[in-house]
Design a protein around this motif. Structure first.
Motif, PDB file in Angstrom:
ATOM      1  N   TRP A   1       1.262  -1.148  -0.131  1.00  9.22           N
ATOM      2  CA  TRP A   1       0.015   0.012  -0.453  1.00  9.22           C
ATOM      3  C   TRP A   1       1.136   0.817  -0.376  1.00  9.22           C
ATOM      4  O   TRP A   1       2.074   1.358   0.694  1.00  9.22           O
TER       5      TRP A   1
ATOM      6  N   GLU B   1      -1.897  -2.532  -4.235  1.00  8.01           N
ATOM      7  CA  GLU B   1      -2.797  -2.402  -3.978  1.00  8.01           C
ATOM      8  C   GLU B   1      -3.437  -1.411  -3.632  1.00  8.01           C
ATOM      9  O   GLU B   1      -4.920  -1.238  -4.604  1.00  8.01           O
ATOM     10  N   ARG B   2      -3.339  -0.491  -3.524  1.00  7.71           N
ATOM     11  CA  ARG B   2      -4.191   0.898  -2.912  1.00  7.71           C
ATOM     12  C   ARG B   2      -3.075   1.674  -2.785  1.00  7.71           C
ATOM     13  O   ARG B   2      -1.800   1.604  -2.786  1.00  7.71           O
TER      14      ARG B   2
ATOM     15  N   GLU C   1      -3.451   5.196  -0.345  1.00  7.42           N
ATOM     16  CA  GLU C   1      -3.837   6.337   0.730  1.00  7.42           C
ATOM     17  C   GLU C   1      -3.649   7.759   0.441  1.00  7.42           C
ATOM     18  O   GLU C   1      -2.040   7.869   0.956  1.00  7.42           O
TER      19      GLU C   1
ATOM     20  N   ARG D   1      -7.213  12.643  -4.794  1.00  6.03           N
ATOM     21  CA  ARG D   1      -7.388  11.236  -5.252  1.00  6.03           C
ATOM     22  C   ARG D   1      -7.684  10.885  -7.131  1.00  6.03           C
ATOM     23  O   ARG D   1      -7.322  10.376  -7.399  1.00  6.03           O
TER      24      ARG D   1
ATOM     25  N   ILE E   1      -6.641   7.706  -9.190  1.00  2.18           N
ATOM     26  CA  ILE E   1      -8.091   7.093 -10.366  1.00  2.18           C
ATOM     27  C   ILE E   1      -7.360   7.524 -11.737  1.00  2.18           C
ATOM     28  O   ILE E   1      -7.590   6.573 -12.599  1.00  2.18           O
TER      29      ILE E   1
ATOM     30  N   VAL F   1      -4.697   3.678 -10.479  1.00  2.00           N
ATOM     31  CA  VAL F   1      -4.680   3.518  -9.576  1.00  2.00           C
ATOM     32  C   VAL F   1      -6.158   3.531  -8.558  1.00  2.00           C
ATOM     33  O   VAL F   1      -6.677   4.255  -8.129  1.00  2.00           O
ATOM     34  N   THR F   2      -5.911   2.164  -7.646  1.00  6.89           N
ATOM     35  CA  THR F   2      -6.929   1.863  -6.691  1.00  6.89           C
ATOM     36  C   THR F   2      -6.992   2.806  -5.294  1.00  6.89           C
ATOM     37  O   THR F   2      -5.660   2.947  -4.573  1.00  6.89           O
ATOM     38  N   VAL F   3      -7.302   3.652  -5.386  1.00  9.47           N
ATOM     39  CA  VAL F   3      -7.704   5.098  -4.310  1.00  9.47           C
ATOM     40  C   VAL F   3      -8.017   5.024  -2.504  1.00  9.47           C
ATOM     41  O   VAL F   3      -9.681   4.797  -3.317  1.00  9.47           O
ATOM     42  N   VAL F   4      -7.906   4.928  -1.679  1.00 14.56           N
ATOM     43  CA  VAL F   4      -8.647   5.033  -0.682  1.00 14.56           C
ATOM     44  C   VAL F   4      -8.493   5.662   0.295  1.00 14.56           C
ATOM     45  O   VAL F   4      -7.591   6.809   0.523  1.00 14.56           O
TER      46      VAL F   4
END
Length: 240
Positions: free
Chosen positions: A160, A190-191, A193, A229, A233, A237-240
């Motif tokens: 991450w 994977e993500r 942050e 974010r 994206i 890219v996966t963003v949380v």
């Protein structure tokens, strides 16, 4: 008996990896980040000396709920104490617990490799992508962190990426886009942050007598966070 220096522990962490975490904050850090919320972790001679056995005995008390989370070693910079951290992770695996390493990646890669091998997940803090801005934020070079990130990708280590968004400092579009484009090349990530800057650690700087350069910096607005974010994206890219 393997020993190391720690600053503190948190028995019910929720932000340093998946699920509920037992978090060990190690003592010592080579970076001098302008927004550091743990400035009391910077000197490696401070903190308290503990054995891995002592930590494992403490971890066992929370074993039942940690099965849905795990153990994270943060800091400071954990990779300043590679044998200590590697042994914590090895012993956690004997207990069937997930392990996560929270690091800046500013390390000698050969020293880090045995620890990374014992980590189920790496939380990699990349403070900025522009080299000059990274130097300004951290007072060290960006290159070791990028090399570390590429190594994690080479071995397929689940990772991450964490990016602290500081208004007027780390928020330039070119800086964010550069980082997003770099992260997009790493198939193991994977993500991402995006962590909004806050002032919650400012009191520690004052207590320690340190000059806190960001005392007048406002928190990141919801709009700025979303725009940042969106830039990640846009690169897939996966963003949380």
């Amino acid at each position: 008996m393997t020993t190391g220096r720690i600053h503190s522990i948190e028995t019910c962490g929720t932000v340093d990896g998946p699920g509920l975490r037992f978090v060990v904050f190690t003592q010592g850090c080579p970076l001098r980040c302008l927004y550091c919320h743990n400035p009391d972790c910077r000197h490696p001679e401070d903190g308290r000396m503990v054995t891995v056995d002592e930590l494992i005995q403490e971890i066992k008390k929370y074993r039942s709920y940690l099965r849905r989370g795990g153990v994270t070693v943060s800091g400071g910079e954990p990779l300043m104490q590679p044998e200590f951290v590697g042994e914590i992770f090895r012993r956690c695996h004997e207990l069937g617990l997930h392990t996560a390493l929270d690091t800046s990646g500013y390390v000698l890669l050969d020293h880090a490799k045995p620890v990374v091998a014992q980590a189920d997940l790496v939380l990699l803090d990349i403070k900025s992508y522009d080299p000059d801005l990274y130097q300004r934020v951290t007072h060290v070079s960006l290159e070791p962190t990028l090399r570390f990130a590429q190594y994690l990708a080479e071995i397929g280590k689940p990772t991450w990426i964490r990016f602290v968004l500081v208004p007027g400092l780390t928020d330039p579009a070119a800086n964010v886009d550069g980082l997003a484009q770099f992260v997009a090349t790493l198939p193991n990530v994977e993500r991402v942050e995006v962590l909004p800057f806050h002032q919650m650690g400012a009191y520690k700087w004052e207590q320690l007598g340190y000059d806190y350069a960001l005392k007048d910096t406002p928190p990141a607005s919801a709009e700025l966070v979303q725009t940042t974010r969106d830039r990640f994206i846009a690169q897939g890219v996966t963003v949380v």
